[in-house]
Scaffold this active site. Structure first.
Site, short mmCIF file in Angstrom:
data_model
loop_
_atom_site.label_atom_id
_atom_site.label_comp_id
_atom_site.label_asym_id
_atom_site.label_seq_id
_atom_site.Cartn_x
_atom_site.Cartn_y
_atom_site.Cartn_z
N SER A 136 3.73 21.58 96.99
CA SER A 136 4.20 21.32 95.65
C SER A 136 3.29 20.15 94.57
CB SER A 136 5.45 20.73 96.22
OG SER A 136 6.38 19.90 94.49
N LYS A 171 3.76 25.67 94.26
CA LYS A 171 4.39 24.93 93.44
C LYS A 171 4.28 24.17 92.73
CE LYS A 171 8.85 22.21 93.70
NZ LYS A 171 10.16 23.12 95.16
N LEU A 172 3.86 24.45 90.88
CA LEU A 172 3.70 23.99 90.15
C LEU A 172 4.89 23.43 89.76
CD1 LEU A 172 1.21 25.39 87.57
CD2 LEU A 172 0.68 23.90 90.31
N LYS A 173 4.53 21.46 89.69
CA LYS A 173 6.36 20.68 89.23
C LYS A 173 5.69 21.39 87.70
CE LYS A 173 8.76 19.04 92.75
NZ LYS A 173 9.86 19.40 92.45
N ASP A 223 8.78 24.25 88.94
CA ASP A 223 9.91 23.42 89.25
C ASP A 223 9.82 22.75 88.85
OD1 ASP A 223 12.67 22.53 90.62
OD2 ASP A 223 11.42 22.05 92.44
N ASN A 245 13.07 21.37 88.09
CA ASN A 245 14.27 19.78 88.55
C ASN A 245 15.20 20.04 87.68
OD1 ASN A 245 11.18 18.66 90.61
ND2 ASN A 245 13.59 18.84 91.15
N GLU A 297 12.50 27.22 89.61
CA GLU A 297 13.13 27.02 90.42
C GLU A 297 14.17 25.93 89.65
OE1 GLU A 297 11.29 24.82 93.69
OE2 GLU A 297 12.68 23.35 94.19
N LYS A 305 17.79 22.68 101.37
CA LYS A 305 17.37 21.29 101.76
C LYS A 305 18.46 20.97 102.82
CE LYS A 305 14.68 20.19 98.17
NZ LYS A 305 14.18 19.49 96.89
N GLY A 322 11.95 20.08 100.16
CA GLY A 322 10.93 19.46 100.58
C GLY A 322 11.55 18.16 100.22
O1 SMG Z 1 7.90 17.30 100.32
O2 SMG Z 1 6.25 18.24 99.52
C1 SMG Z 1 7.22 17.93 98.79
C2 SMG Z 1 7.96 17.54 98.09
C3 SMG Z 1 9.03 18.65 97.51
O3 SMG Z 1 8.47 19.16 95.49
C4 SMG Z 1 8.97 18.81 96.61
N1 SMG Z 1 10.68 18.81 96.50
O4 SMG Z 1 13.18 19.24 93.73
O5 SMG Z 1 12.03 20.52 95.11
C5 SMG Z 1 12.13 19.33 94.58
C6 SMG Z 1 11.12 18.81 94.91
C7 SMG Z 1 12.11 17.37 95.45
C8 SMG Z 1 11.34 15.78 95.63
S1 SMG Z 1 11.04 14.77 94.02
C9 SMG Z 1 12.23 14.42 92.97
MG MG Z 2 13.06 21.51 93.88
#
Ligand code: SMG
Ligand code: MG
Length: 372
Positions: free
Chosen positions: A136, A162-164, A190, A192, A215, A264, A292
């Site tokens: 991620s 995965k790109l935020k 993703d 969020n 996501e 999760k 994760g």
């Molecule tokens: O554990 O590699 C990891 C991070 C994966 O992006 C990740 N987690 O929304 O999926 C998600 C985020 C939640 C944690 S960041 C706020």
């Molecule tokens: Mg997520």
């Protein structure tokens, strides 16, 4: 088992690089570790995934520690013969707090399975000895920085990137990564919860870039908004924050709010509820993958066991230790090709290294006993 005592401790592990999402930036992962000891000497460990601040979910680290000490452990001390499957029912009268409950249940699972010599993967019904994993990638300062980071992870062998994303950092980074790395790269995004249904037309433009999924664009409780977006986009919608239980997963699938689910264990109350979500998703033909929470090696190792179940057909956010930490509290987890080996030792399969614990523990550990 009968829990004779427990210990709560907080560790702080500096991240190799800051992790920026639409929720904020993390530079250190503080994690709450739970150790339970049974009357027969059984011992189990777990990690609570609650963050410092209640931004990803309503839970936060200090709140979880307080709840575990004041409510969860006392409720379990009162159970004379505690089976892992009995933990959730014994805590059901206490509302909410799935991350805290998951941590306690996992410590009991680890203790009981270790005493029986059975691995968590075998107990859950795992069918794979190694699992494909992704990474991620946080929001970067510049597009050049982003390309460098993606290049490094692709070079390391990761099966999926995965790109935020967030408003202002979405179409352009996704387009550039797709153009640079070509159609063969499994790519996802993703948000969020950073968007609202008013952004649907904008988000639909992501369809041009062949994402495996988008996501959690909208608020956790907006199943209807996600269903409408799913109906107008070609890109499959995956839910993360919305899926807080097996019941929530059923509701989301029925509402057609998602066609992929991120599981999760902390968010849903533990590995046993995670297995239930896996089972119902498999029956509904909905692929799942393991999310994760920047876990230490302890939490990521347990996640590997879950990801070995048959319905986990997409690579998870379970990266190698080198992606997160210079030094971990367990032996480093390594990438082999695009996969990580699922440990087959008893229980979760790893325990924290005492020297690393000593180095990373921030406050004196709190011992909790039936006497108080
Ligand atoms: O554990 O590699 C990891 C991070 C994966 O992006 C990740 N987690 O929304 O999926 C998600 C985020 C939640 C944690 S960041 C706020
Ligand atoms: Mg997520």
């Amino acid at each position: 088992m009968r829990i004779a005592e427990a210990e709560l401790r907080t560790v702080a592990l500096p991240l190799i690089t800051p992790f920026r999402t639409s929720l904020g930036t993390q530079t250190v992962r503080r994690a709450l570790l739970v150790r339970v000891r049974g009357a027969e000497g059984e011992e189990g460990w777990s990690e609570c995934v609650a963050d410092d601040e209640p931004t990803y979910s309503p839970e936060y680290l200090e709140g979880a520690a307080d709840l575990i000490r004041r409510f969860l452990l006392p409720a379990l001390f009162a159970v004379p013969s505690l089976d892992p499957a009995g933990v959730a029912p014994a805590l059901a009268h206490l509302r909410g707090h799935p991350m805290a409950k998951a941590a306690v249940e996992t410590a009991v699972l680890d203790a009981v399975l270790r005493a029986r010599g059975l691995s968590l993967a075998a107990h859950l019904g795992g069918v794979r000895s190694s699992v494909r994993v992704g990474v991620s990638v946080g929001i970067a300062d510049t597009l050049d920085d982003l390309l460098d980071t993606v290049d490094r992870h692709v070079g390391a062998g990761y099966a999926r990137i995965k790109l935020k994303i967030e408003p202002g950092w979405d179409l352009e980074p996704v387009r550039l990564v797709r153009e640079t790395f070509g159609p063969g790269l499994m790519l996802t995004a993703d948000a969020n919860t950073a968007y609202t249904p008013a952004d649907a037309r904008h988000l639909a433009r992501l369809d041009a870039y062949g994402l495996t999924m988008l996501e959690q664009p909208f608020a956790p409780d907006d199943l209807d908004g996600h269903a409408r977006l799913a109906a107008r986009m070609d890109t499959p919608i995956c839910l993360d924050e919305s899926i807080t239980s097996a019941r929530a997963a059923t509701a989301a699938i029925r509402a057609r709010a998602c066609s992929i689910i991120n599981i999760k264990p902390g968010r849903v109350g533990g590995y046993l509820e995670s297995r239930r979500i896996h089972d119902l998703a498999l029956a509904a033909d909905v692929p799942v993958w393991c999310g994760g929470m920047l876990e230490t090696g302890l939490g990521r190792t347990a996640n590997l066991a879950l990801a070995s179940l048959p319905g986990f057909t997409l690579p998870g956010d379970i990266s190698a230790t080198a992606r997160y930490y210079e030094r971990d509290i367990t032996a480093p987890i390594e990438l082999t090709g695009d996969s990580i080996v699922v440990p087959d030792g008893p229980g979760v399969g790893v325990t924290p290294d005492p020297d690393a614990l000593a180095a990373f523990t921030t406050d004196p550990p709190v011992r909790v006993t039936p006497a108080g």
